[in-house]
Design a protein around this motif. Structure first.
Motif, PDB file in Angstrom:
ATOM      1  N   GLN A   1       0.388  -1.041  -0.432  1.00 33.71           N
ATOM      2  CA  GLN A   1      -0.103   0.218  -0.217  1.00 33.71           C
ATOM      3  C   GLN A   1       0.335   1.272  -0.273  1.00 33.71           C
ATOM      4  OE1 GLN A   1      -2.744   0.352  -0.638  1.00 33.71           O
ATOM      5  NE2 GLN A   1      -3.289   2.456  -0.263  1.00 33.71           N
ATOM      6  N   PRO A   2       2.044   1.215   0.945  1.00 34.06           N
ATOM      7  CA  PRO A   2       2.911   2.404   0.767  1.00 34.06           C
ATOM      8  C   PRO A   2       2.817   3.432  -0.668  1.00 34.06           C
ATOM      9  CG  PRO A   2       3.100   1.512   2.607  1.00 34.06           C
ATOM     10  CD  PRO A   2       2.439   0.603   1.654  1.00 34.06           C
ATOM     11  N   PHE A   3       3.821   2.053  -1.457  1.00 34.77           N
ATOM     12  CA  PHE A   3       3.817   2.083  -2.980  1.00 34.77           C
ATOM     13  C   PHE A   3       2.597   2.851  -3.268  1.00 34.77           C
ATOM     14  CE2 PHE A   3       7.654  -0.636  -1.536  1.00 34.77           C
ATOM     15  CZ  PHE A   3       8.740  -0.036  -1.630  1.00 34.77           C
ATOM     16  N   THR A   4       1.585   2.212  -3.783  1.00 36.16           N
ATOM     17  CA  THR A   4      -0.095   2.589  -4.378  1.00 36.16           C
ATOM     18  C   THR A   4       0.132   3.767  -3.850  1.00 36.16           C
ATOM     19  OG1 THR A   4      -0.256   0.053  -4.236  1.00 36.16           O
ATOM     20  CG2 THR A   4      -2.026   1.674  -4.206  1.00 36.16           C
ATOM     21  N   VAL A   5       0.315   4.227  -2.651  1.00 33.96           N
ATOM     22  CA  VAL A   5       0.292   5.659  -2.597  1.00 33.96           C
ATOM     23  C   VAL A   5       0.621   6.519  -2.996  1.00 33.96           C
ATOM     24  CG1 VAL A   5      -0.549   7.000  -0.547  1.00 33.96           C
ATOM     25  CG2 VAL A   5      -1.359   4.839  -0.269  1.00 33.96           C
TER      26      VAL A   5
ATOM     27  N   SER B   1      -2.516   4.956   3.458  1.00 34.26           N
ATOM     28  CA  SER B   1      -4.824   6.049   2.630  1.00 34.26           C
ATOM     29  C   SER B   1      -4.988   5.144   2.084  1.00 34.26           C
ATOM     30  CB  SER B   1      -4.067   7.325   2.429  1.00 34.26           C
ATOM     31  OG  SER B   1      -3.325   8.442   3.646  1.00 34.26           O
ATOM     32  N   GLY B   2      -6.276   4.624   2.327  1.00 41.72           N
ATOM     33  CA  GLY B   2      -7.087   4.044   1.202  1.00 41.72           C
ATOM     34  C   GLY B   2      -6.865   2.330   1.641  1.00 41.72           C
ATOM     35  N   VAL B   3      -6.534   1.913   2.399  1.00 37.42           N
ATOM     36  CA  VAL B   3      -5.657   0.410   2.779  1.00 37.42           C
ATOM     37  C   VAL B   3      -7.129  -0.461   3.276  1.00 37.42           C
ATOM     38  CG1 VAL B   3      -4.822   0.302   4.855  1.00 37.42           C
ATOM     39  CG2 VAL B   3      -3.933  -0.953   3.255  1.00 37.42           C
TER      40      VAL B   3
ATOM     41  N   ASN C   1       1.012  13.454   6.722  1.00 38.65           N
ATOM     42  CA  ASN C   1       0.192  12.929   7.550  1.00 38.65           C
ATOM     43  C   ASN C   1       0.693  11.877   8.561  1.00 38.65           C
ATOM     44  OD1 ASN C   1      -0.272  12.708   3.884  1.00 38.65           O
ATOM     45  ND2 ASN C   1      -1.390  13.818   5.223  1.00 38.65           N
ATOM     46  N   GLY C   2       2.127  12.110   8.808  1.00 38.80           N
ATOM     47  CA  GLY C   2       2.650  10.719   9.623  1.00 38.80           C
ATOM     48  C   GLY C   2       2.946   9.152   9.301  1.00 38.80           C
ATOM     49  N   ILE C   3       2.780   8.069   9.872  1.00 36.78           N
ATOM     50  CA  ILE C   3       2.699   7.020   9.362  1.00 36.78           C
ATOM     51  C   ILE C   3       1.022   6.175   8.717  1.00 36.78           C
ATOM     52  CG2 ILE C   3       2.593   4.459   9.897  1.00 36.78           C
ATOM     53  CD1 ILE C   3       5.447   5.837  10.237  1.00 36.78           C
TER      54      ILE C   3
ATOM     55  N   ARG D   1       9.244  10.778   2.569  1.00 32.39           N
ATOM     56  CA  ARG D   1       9.848  11.852   3.031  1.00 32.39           C
ATOM     57  C   ARG D   1       8.772  12.688   3.625  1.00 32.39           C
ATOM     58  NH1 ARG D   1      13.942  13.244   1.326  1.00 32.39           N
ATOM     59  NH2 ARG D   1      13.540  14.440   0.426  1.00 32.39           N
ATOM     60  N   THR D   2       7.941  13.041   2.206  1.00 35.50           N
ATOM     61  CA  THR D   2       6.498  13.891   2.452  1.00 35.50           C
ATOM     62  C   THR D   2       5.761  13.609   3.126  1.00 35.50           C
ATOM     63  OG1 THR D   2       7.584  15.021   0.617  1.00 35.50           O
ATOM     64  CG2 THR D   2       5.073  15.249   0.744  1.00 35.50           C
TER      65      THR D   2
END
Length: 311
Positions: free
Chosen positions: A141-145, A182-184, A175-177, A169-170
């Motif tokens: 999910q992090p890469f998808t976001v 987001s959207g998971v 938005n923090g961890i 980093r952005t």
């Protein structure tokens, strides 16, 4: 045996990389459609049944528009993180599936077992796939976001998310961890629901309605299509949640409300008749406010066009 299986896994990943690279411009356009960006005004047309309607550009026209703005390479914005997401998802899914294989290789053919054993095997496979799919989604999910936000920058012409490490980093700073996921939740719910529907329908049809082995091979693909269509709103909501409150032009009014939760997003899209937005990429019709002038429909706002009134 293990080396052969590992080689097969990496070959499959390489094939997916090629397919995803070739199809990325279409996926890119779909993401922009999903978040409601419609830079080309709707035009008068007629439906297949001859009724007057306002048509929106199909996905190929949309890709052409992206190319006219950003050039050929611009059509591949967000490709790198998307490939990373697919690779991580594929590896994790295979690893977890192998760990939860329930000695599948040692089991007899399904035609040689009892009805109760068939049902138990179906439950085991579904359970295994749900766990593996959930793990794959969470880790990727992090890469998808990052990929979705890179693509969403097209709306405002931004360069805020320009690389994987810079984007990490952005997202963390703003938005923090939680921003990486987001959207998971709607993505997991949609995938699990789709998997349960397709697996259950395939099992029921193949074991109770179809005896021909050749026909059975097509049942699974057909049921996957049906399940994907039914659960599409979850995919749409997941994409919107990856963009809202991201600091991008595309993620704040007037382009998109700042949603407080994925259920808030779902509720808003449902109320505005947008819950299937982007589900059709060829025949697309404007469904926002419109009036009839001289026998033709016209989109209603100060410019006779509303940017997020598409399906």
């Amino acid at each position: 045996m293990s080396n052969s299986k590992e080689d097969s896994t990496w070959s499959l990943i390489a094939f997916r990389v090629l397919v995803n690279t070739a199809s990325h411009p279409i996926e890119y356009a779909k993401v922009l459609i999903q978040i409601g960006h419609e830079p080309i005004p709707p035009y008068p047309t007629k439906t297949l049944f001859g009724k007057p309607a306002l048509a929106l550009p199909n996905v190929f026209q949309y890709v052409s528009y992206i190319k006219s703005v950003d050039g050929f390479t611009g059509c591949y914005r967000g490709l790198t993180p998307k490939l990373c997401a697919n690779a991580v998802s594929g590896i994790v899914f295979n690893k977890v599936s192998d760990h939860l294989n329930f000695n599948e290789e040692d089991k007899p053919d399904e035609d040689d077992i009892t009805e109760e054993e068939r049902r138990w095997r179906y439950v085991q496979r579904l359970t295994r796939d749900i766990i593996a799919r959930t793990a794959a989604i969470i880790t990727s999910q992090p890469f998808t976001v990052i990929a979705v936000r890179m693509m969403a920058q097209f709306v405002g012409g931004e360069t805020k998310y320009s690389g994987i490490f810079g984007s990490i980093r952005t997202i963390y700073q703003e938005n923090g961890i939680g921003g990486f996921f987001s959207g998971v939740i709607p993505r997991i719910l949609g995938d699990i629901t789709s998997l349960a529907i397709s697996t259950t329908l395939t099992f029921a049809i193949n074991h109770y309605l179809v005896d021909d082995r050749d026909i059975r091979t097509y049942v699974s693909a057909s049921m996957n299509f049906v399940a994907s269509a039914v659960t599409y709103p979850f995919q749409l909501v997941s994409t919107c949640m990856a963009v809202t409150n991201s600091g991008l032009v595309a993620g704040k009014p007037p382009h998109m409300p700042i949603y407080s939760s994925w259920t808030d997003c779902w509720s808003h899209l449902s109320r505005t008749n947008q819950i299937k937005r982007g589900s059709s990429l060829i025949w697309r019709y404007y469904v926002g406010p419109q009036i009839v002038i001289n026998g033709q429909k016209v989109a209603l706002n100060k410019n006779n066009f509303i940017a997020n009134g598409a399906m």
